[in-house]
Design a protein around this motif. Sequence first.
Motif, PDB file in Angstrom:
ATOM      1  N   LYS A 236      -0.492   6.664  10.127  1.00  0.00           N
ATOM      2  CA  LYS A 236       0.375   5.894   9.221  1.00  0.00           C
ATOM      3  C   LYS A 236       1.508   5.213   9.982  1.00  0.00           C
ATOM      4  CE  LYS A 236      -0.835   5.283   5.252  1.00  0.00           C
ATOM      5  NZ  LYS A 236      -1.199   3.864   5.214  1.00  0.00           N
ATOM      6  N   ASP A 237       1.550   5.439  11.288  1.00  0.00           N
ATOM      7  CA  ASP A 237       2.680   4.925  12.080  1.00  0.00           C
ATOM      8  C   ASP A 237       2.135   4.132  13.284  1.00  0.00           C
ATOM      9  OD1 ASP A 237       5.254   4.598  13.121  1.00  0.00           O
ATOM     10  OD2 ASP A 237       5.293   6.584  14.065  1.00  0.00           O
TER      11      ASP A 237
ATOM     12  N   GLU B 238       0.847  -1.201   0.000  1.00  0.00           N
ATOM     13  CA  GLU B 238       0.000   0.000   0.000  1.00  0.00           C
ATOM     14  C   GLU B 238       0.875   1.240   0.000  1.00  0.00           C
ATOM     15  OE1 GLU B 238      -2.772   0.056   3.192  1.00  0.00           O
ATOM     16  OE2 GLU B 238      -3.458  -1.973   2.692  1.00  0.00           O
ATOM     17  N   GLY B 239       0.367   2.309  -0.584  1.00  0.00           N
ATOM     18  CA  GLY B 239       1.123   3.565  -0.577  1.00  0.00           C
ATOM     19  C   GLY B 239       0.919   4.298  -1.880  1.00  0.00           C
TER      20      GLY B 239
ATOM     21  N   HIS C 118       4.786   9.001   1.203  1.00  0.00           N
ATOM     22  CA  HIS C 118       4.347   8.003   0.226  1.00  0.00           C
ATOM     23  C   HIS C 118       3.223   7.126   0.789  1.00  0.00           C
ATOM     24  CE1 HIS C 118       7.197   8.505  -3.090  1.00  0.00           C
ATOM     25  NE2 HIS C 118       8.068   8.886  -2.168  1.00  0.00           N
ATOM     26  N   GLY C 119       2.750   7.466   1.985  1.00  0.00           N
ATOM     27  CA  GLY C 119       1.683   6.665   2.581  1.00  0.00           C
ATOM     28  C   GLY C 119       2.153   5.298   3.048  1.00  0.00           C
TER      29      GLY C 119
ATOM     30  N   ALA D  66       6.588  -1.387   9.317  1.00  0.00           N
ATOM     31  CA  ALA D  66       6.363  -2.716   8.754  1.00  0.00           C
ATOM     32  C   ALA D  66       7.010  -2.821   7.379  1.00  0.00           C
ATOM     33  CB  ALA D  66       4.860  -2.951   8.638  1.00  0.00           C
ATOM     34  N   VAL D  67       7.920  -3.770   7.226  1.00  0.00           N
ATOM     35  CA  VAL D  67       8.580  -3.944   5.928  1.00  0.00           C
ATOM     36  C   VAL D  67       8.296  -5.371   5.455  1.00  0.00           C
ATOM     37  CG1 VAL D  67      10.731  -3.703   4.634  1.00  0.00           C
ATOM     38  CG2 VAL D  67      10.395  -2.354   6.706  1.00  0.00           C
ATOM     39  N   PRO D  68       7.202  -5.552   4.704  1.00  0.00           N
ATOM     40  CA  PRO D  68       6.826  -6.908   4.314  1.00  0.00           C
ATOM     41  C   PRO D  68       7.950  -7.660   3.599  1.00  0.00           C
ATOM     42  CG  PRO D  68       5.117  -5.338   3.684  1.00  0.00           C
ATOM     43  CD  PRO D  68       6.263  -4.547   4.213  1.00  0.00           C
ATOM     44  N   ALA D  69       8.761  -6.937   2.808  1.00  0.00           N
ATOM     45  CA  ALA D  69       9.812  -7.634   2.045  1.00  0.00           C
ATOM     46  C   ALA D  69      10.823  -8.312   2.971  1.00  0.00           C
ATOM     47  CB  ALA D  69      10.513  -6.657   1.113  1.00  0.00           C
TER      48      ALA D  69
END
Length: 405
Positions: free
Chosen positions: A24-25, A5-6, A375-376, A381-384
């Motif tokens: 967003k945080d 998302e973003g 960038h929204g 959280a960093v899914p990658a």
Amino acid sequence: MAAVEGHRVPQEALLDDEQAMLDKDPGGMLRATASSGAQVRESAALAAEANLGLLSDDGRPRAVVVAGIGTAGLTGSILATVAGPRCPVPVIGHRSAGVPGWVGAADVVIAVSASGRSPEALAAADAAARRGARLVAIGNPDSELQAMAERARAPFVPVPRRAPARASLWGLAVPVLLAGRHLGLVKVNEADLAETASRLDADAERCRPAAESFVNPAKSLALGLAGSIPIVWGSSPLATVAARRFADTLAANARYPVMAGALGEAGRGRVGLLDGPFGGLAESSRDIFADPDDEADITTRLRLVVMRDGGLNPEDEADEPVAVEERRADAVVALAERRGVRCDVVVAEGGSSLERLASLVAMPDFASIYLAMAHGLDPMAVPAIDEMKELSQPLPGQPLPEGLS
Ligand SMILES: O=P(O)(O)OC[C@H]1O[C@](O)(CO)[C@@H](O)[C@@H]1O
């Protein structure tokens, strides 16, 4: 693939809306980053309670290896840069599992892991114990790392894990530095720690979400970088550590591709980027009357960030005089100007190496979070990273790193 998302195109207005930013945080990355000064104080107290004096019992080591990955690994670079060029003992950062082959009883291994369970730090602690090296471990209390340190009767500094490792840099770095002090490598004293903590507090205040872009240096740096490819060069070894840290946070928090490194090295090669299709060529062919919202007209451009150190004083014992570093920093700013490449300069302040490093790290840390928000993106959280961990799990029956089972 997990849904990402973003907004591809940054939305400046988002940074004027405090509530939207906090929404967003959800994990509290801004709050965790604002706790950097408190982390310095807390970790200094925790390190004072750990039995680090044990480290000095056997005198000066042959070498010190700081083992850990990611932010934990960066603490090795911090120890090396604060120890400076006249450090009597090599300080080596080791960012993969275990320790270098030559490590033995004459050496010290500092194993660092915010979670207390990275395979890299655990394998290093295990290898250090098996080879009879002096060990000190730093990380989450009640973790596997603590258990390993206890089994090896090695000092352990329990740094509570309240946020992802990258928002715990100062909590991890201070015990590494204090271990270095016991080994006679650095002269960091109580006043340096107190002043560094105060500076981190003051920068958190300047960069707070309620402060609007025109008075908030982190928001204005984030908006300057928005949509560009950042290049971050450090004028000195200390500033280069800060440059690499900024690349790490821009990549993990804002998910920007960044190039970072030492200006001295860049001047012999990578500085050529300023002439290329994303540098001078993009600037000279840019239509200055184009509608900034017209996606077809968006040209990807470089944006240079120069981290300037300036040294504590001109008589610094570095091999390279401060004046040479300063001239090089002036030169790259002039090169960027001649080509129309936009450039930001962050200047170190403070009376000790540690405080100067903090002054180059704190504001850019916040900038990376604000850039994520523009960038929204949720900066925490960093899914990658999770996907990467999942996909690279050892298959059943495959060997684990040395010493782990
Ligand atoms: O400090 P730890 O917990 O060993 O983690 C090492 C690195 O791994 C990560 O947690 C990613 O998995 C980074 O954020 C961190 O710097």
